[in-house]
Every structure is written in structure tokens, then in C-alpha cells.
Write a protein that holds these residues in place. Structure first.
Motif: not given
Length: 164
Positions: A7-9, A11-17
């Protein structure tokens, strides 16, 4: 509530994109100089842009119309000046023909010159600007004057047979 690594990964990927998309948009705005690339970027600004583009197209059409009218007016001025010059010459010839010193052969020569001037008048009357005859009126798609100097309907330019 338990927060998993997945879930954390995500979330981080979504914010990075999202940050990468914002960076690409900023780069595009910087290189093109356009704040709005597509209407969905800013619908309010897009509406204003569409209205301004419509106004610009209207102004461009107005400028094209003014150019066309200016060309016609210049052609009319030129034609009317030529006609004025020809009429002055015809006046001179008429005065000379009316003189008691002018004999038959001289009058025939004057008549031939008047006939030639009449042909010039007809050619000026049939001046075209673009695809339209300048003096054609409502029938600007055909010559308004008969270049053969024969009767036509309506009778604008009529001369009898040439004097031998």
C-alpha cells in the motif's frame, strides 16, 4: 489498521507519477509559451481563448475584405482616369472635325481614330479584377460591353460599320 508495504509503495508510485506528469506539463508550458495546451487544462481560459480566436478570425476576414475593396477601388480609379483622358482626346477630335479647314479624308482619319478610342473605352469597360468584371454590375461574370462594337442587349456600345 495495518498499513502494508504494498500500500505504501503504490501510494508513493502514484505521487511520483503525479509529480512527473506535473513536471512534464510545466516543461511543455515553458517550451511552448502556452498556459493552456488543451481546453481541459483550464475550461474557463479555454472558453476565453475560443472567443478571442473567433474575434481574430473576424478581424482577419475584415482585413481581407478591405484589401479586396481597395483593389477594386484602385482599379476603378485607374479606369476612370483613362476614360477621362480618352474623352479629352475625343473632344479635341470633335473640335478638329467641326473646323471648316477639315476636308473629307481628314474627317475619315478622325473617324478612324474615334473608332480606335471607342475600342479602348470598351476594353476599359471590360476591365476585370480577380474573377469579376469591374463594371459588370449584377452580371459581373460576363463582359458588360461588346468588344466587336456591334449591337448588344442592352445597347451600351454601338458603332455603325467602319467608314472606308
Amino acid at each position: 489498521m495495518r498499513v502494508s508495504n504494498a500500500l505504501v509503495t503504490r501510494s508513493i508510485q502514484g505521487r511520483l507519477m503525479s509529480a512527473q506528469r506535473a513536471l512534464l506539463d510545466a516543461q511543455e508550458r515553458a517550451t511552448t509559451g502556452k498556459k493552456v495546451a488543451v481546453l481541459s487544462d483550464d475550461p474557463t481560459a479555454g472558453s476565453t481563448i475560443m472567443q478571442l480566436n473567433g474575434g481574430l478570425r473576424g478581424i482577419e476576414q475584415y482585413a481581407r475584405n478591405v484589401g479586396a475593396v481597395k483593389a477594386k477601388l484602385e482599379a476603378e480609379d485607374t479606369a476612370l482616369q483613362q476614360l477621362s483622358d480618352i474623352l479629352g482626346r475625343v473632344r479635341e477630335l470633335a473640335t478638329a472635325a467641326n473646323s471648316s479647314n477639315t476636308d473629307g479624308p481628314a474627317k475619315r482619319a478622325l473617324g478612324l481614330e474615334v473608332r480606335q478610342l471607342m475600342r479602348q473605352v470598351v476594353n476599359i469597360g471590360n476591365t476585370k479584377v480577380g474573377d469579376e468584371f469591374l463594371f459588370g454590375g449584377h452580371a459581373a461574370d460576363r463582359p458588360p460591353f461588346d468588344p466587336q462594337l456591334e449591337a448588344q442587349d442592352p445597347p451600351f456600345a454601338v458603332l455603325g460599320p467602319a467608314v472606308p
